[in-house]
Design an enzyme around this catalytic site. Structure first.
Site, PDB file in Angstrom:
ATOM      1  N   GLY A  54       0.803  -1.206   0.000  1.00 26.98           N
ATOM      2  CA  GLY A  54       0.000   0.000   0.000  1.00 26.98           C
ATOM      3  C   GLY A  54       0.838   1.258   0.000  1.00 26.98           C
ATOM      4  O   GLY A  54       1.956   1.292   0.504  1.00 26.98           O
ATOM      5  N   SER A  55       0.290   2.309  -0.596  1.00 24.16           N
ATOM      6  CA  SER A  55       0.941   3.609  -0.550  1.00 24.16           C
ATOM      7  C   SER A  55       0.686   4.258   0.808  1.00 24.16           C
ATOM      8  O   SER A  55      -0.144   3.806   1.590  1.00 24.16           O
ATOM      9  CB  SER A  55       0.416   4.503  -1.674  1.00 24.16           C
ATOM     10  OG  SER A  55       0.726   3.942  -2.941  1.00 24.16           O
ATOM     11  N   GLY A  56       1.420   5.334   1.069  1.00 28.47           N
ATOM     12  CA  GLY A  56       1.292   6.026   2.343  1.00 28.47           C
ATOM     13  C   GLY A  56       2.439   5.769   3.291  1.00 28.47           C
ATOM     14  O   GLY A  56       2.469   6.329   4.396  1.00 28.47           O
ATOM     15  N   HIS A  57       3.394   4.917   2.868  1.00 33.34           N
ATOM     16  CA  HIS A  57       4.544   4.577   3.723  1.00 33.34           C
ATOM     17  C   HIS A  57       5.846   5.146   3.157  1.00 33.34           C
ATOM     18  O   HIS A  57       6.922   4.704   3.537  1.00 33.34           O
ATOM     19  CB  HIS A  57       4.661   3.060   3.848  1.00 33.34           C
ATOM     20  CG  HIS A  57       3.415   2.399   4.317  1.00 33.34           C
ATOM     21  ND1 HIS A  57       2.822   2.694   5.514  1.00 33.34           N
ATOM     22  CD2 HIS A  57       2.625   1.455   3.730  1.00 33.34           C
ATOM     23  CE1 HIS A  57       1.728   1.959   5.657  1.00 33.34           C
ATOM     24  NE2 HIS A  57       1.588   1.207   4.584  1.00 33.34           N
ATOM     25  N   LYS A 105       5.935  -7.891   2.822  1.00 27.93           N
ATOM     26  CA  LYS A 105       5.598  -7.586   4.208  1.00 27.93           C
ATOM     27  C   LYS A 105       4.383  -8.411   4.600  1.00 27.93           C
ATOM     28  O   LYS A 105       3.471  -8.623   3.797  1.00 27.93           O
ATOM     29  CB  LYS A 105       5.293  -6.091   4.403  1.00 27.93           C
ATOM     30  CG  LYS A 105       6.471  -5.195   4.037  1.00 27.93           C
ATOM     31  CD  LYS A 105       6.286  -3.765   4.514  1.00 27.93           C
ATOM     32  CE  LYS A 105       4.945  -3.140   4.215  1.00 27.93           C
ATOM     33  NZ  LYS A 105       4.611  -3.130   2.767  1.00 27.93           N
ATOM     34  N   ASP A 110      -1.157  -8.353   0.733  1.00 30.56           N
ATOM     35  CA  ASP A 110       0.119  -8.443   0.032  1.00 30.56           C
ATOM     36  C   ASP A 110       0.525  -9.890  -0.189  1.00 30.56           C
ATOM     37  O   ASP A 110       0.967 -10.273  -1.284  1.00 30.56           O
ATOM     38  CB  ASP A 110       1.220  -7.736   0.836  1.00 30.56           C
ATOM     39  CG  ASP A 110       1.032  -6.228   0.906  1.00 30.56           C
ATOM     40  OD1 ASP A 110       0.104  -5.707   0.259  1.00 30.56           O
ATOM     41  OD2 ASP A 110       1.822  -5.581   1.613  1.00 30.56           O
ATOM     42  N   HIS A 219      -0.501   1.058   9.741  1.00 26.47           N
ATOM     43  CA  HIS A 219      -1.789   1.481   9.188  1.00 26.47           C
ATOM     44  C   HIS A 219      -2.715   1.996  10.290  1.00 26.47           C
ATOM     45  O   HIS A 219      -3.897   2.213  10.052  1.00 26.47           O
ATOM     46  CB  HIS A 219      -2.483   0.329   8.468  1.00 26.47           C
ATOM     47  CG  HIS A 219      -1.633  -0.366   7.470  1.00 26.47           C
ATOM     48  ND1 HIS A 219      -0.956  -1.536   7.755  1.00 26.47           N
ATOM     49  CD2 HIS A 219      -1.309  -0.045   6.191  1.00 26.47           C
ATOM     50  CE1 HIS A 219      -0.271  -1.917   6.690  1.00 26.47           C
ATOM     51  NE2 HIS A 219      -0.460  -1.037   5.734  1.00 26.47           N
TER      52      HIS A 219
END
Length: 333
Positions: A54-57, A105, A110, A219
């Site tokens: 996921g994006s945001g990391h 991860k 994922d 998250h």
């Protein structure tokens, strides 16, 4: 909450476009995907390393694409996994005939989507191995995982395995090194505030002005304890002791440490944490070989930090200290 975005639905696409615009000679985007790869893939004569999530990391994941680390990464929506099709496109683009290592991860989306992509790639004759990073010592199961979560220790897996691949070792050796890091690393984090996702525009969970959460996920998944605000030293002690209890290291062991910002914490505060971390490690008889401080795996704009400890030997020191040239991490010997 104020954010420098246009339409929340476009934020990942526009981020990827901006990354390629910043590094046009080093990164390229696969058409009709949210996949970024090295500008020169497939790179012959070496195992390809791929990852995603996921994006945001940011700078995880695509920030670590480049010499000595990753060949490519797939970006999902904010805090959501890329699809199996995206992962398959990533594997196919990066494979140069020497095999591909997928570094995953430990989040259910994922893992599931990467496994599907690997099966499809293998049907096309691509040799693929995978490792699952589960370095978060805080909780055994969480909202998005069966088993421990994969967090900032993943960066060290990218680094060591990437160096091994750059040296021309085969897929089994690159996979062995990746697993060796996983077996010797632990991480735990804390949140001082919630993060704010572009779609929601408000905190994703409630945390009082006088509260912090220990062991929280990247998250915003629940941690181990919600408590009153504590001093930096007290928080550092809590996180570090949990990691050291899990690793059970012998006195004299050499280690690499990471004090990782969660996206909204000033460097000043991260160095305050590192000060106490290094004092505490000395009290335990451990010897810090290298110490990283900065934003390596974030949670959007969350205020907080995580502490990673990795036991190292001569092999891992050589690999973790090897040259790397990526947008987020440049290292020279």
């Amino acid at each position: 909450m104020k954010k420098l975005i246009n339409d929340p639905d476009d934020v990942v696409d526009e981020m990827l476009e901006g990354m390629v615009a910043a590094y046009p000679d080093r990164l390229r985007r696969l058409p009709d995907t949210q996949v970024l790869v090295r500008g020169d893939v497939p790179v012959g004569g070496k195992v390809a390393l791929v990852t995603g999530g996921g994006s945001g990391h940011e700078p995880t994941h695509a920030g670590y694409i480049g010499d000595g680390m990753l060949d490519g990464a797939a970006a999902g929506g904010v805090f959501s996994s890329p699809t199996a099709d995206e992962f398959e496109a990533l594997i196919d683009a990066c494979d140069a005939g020497d095999g591909v290592l997928a570094i995953i991860k430990n989040y259910e989306g994922d893992v599931m989507n990467f496994e599907t992509a690997i099966e499809l790639a293998e049907m096309e004759g691509v040799e693929v191995d995978s490792v699952v990073v589960d370095d978060d010592v805080a909780v055994e199961d969480s909202l998005y995982t069966s088993g421990r979560r994969g967090v900032c220790g993943t960066i060290l897996v990218h680094k060591a395995a990437g160096a091994k691949a750059a040296e021309g070792y085969d897929l089994s050796e690159v996979t062995r090194v990746a697993q060796k890091v996983i077996d010797n690393v632990g991480t735990m984090g804390t949140a001082l505030t919630s993060c704010v996702t572009p779609e929601k525009g408000e905190p994703t969970f409630d945390l009082g002005d006088d509260e912090i959460e220990l062991g929280i996920g990247i998250h915003g998944e629940p941690g181990t304890e919600r408590t009153e605000t504590m001093s930096a030293d007290a928080v550092t002690d809590k996180l570090t002791e949990a990691v050291l209890d899990d690793l059970d290291l012998d006195s004299g062991q050499e280690i690499l440490t990471i004090v990782n910002g969660m996206g909204g914490t000033p460097q000043m505060e991260l160095f305050v944490v590192n000060r106490r971390l290094q004092e505490l490690l000395g009290e335990h008889g451990l010897e810090t070989w290298d110490a990283w401080v900065g934003d390596y795996m974030t949670s959007l704009d969350m205020a907080g930090a995580s502490i990673t400890v990795c036991a190292v030997d001569d092999e891992l020191k050589e690999l973790l200290g090897a040259p790397a040239d990526t947008p987020a991490l440049t290292q020279t010997q």
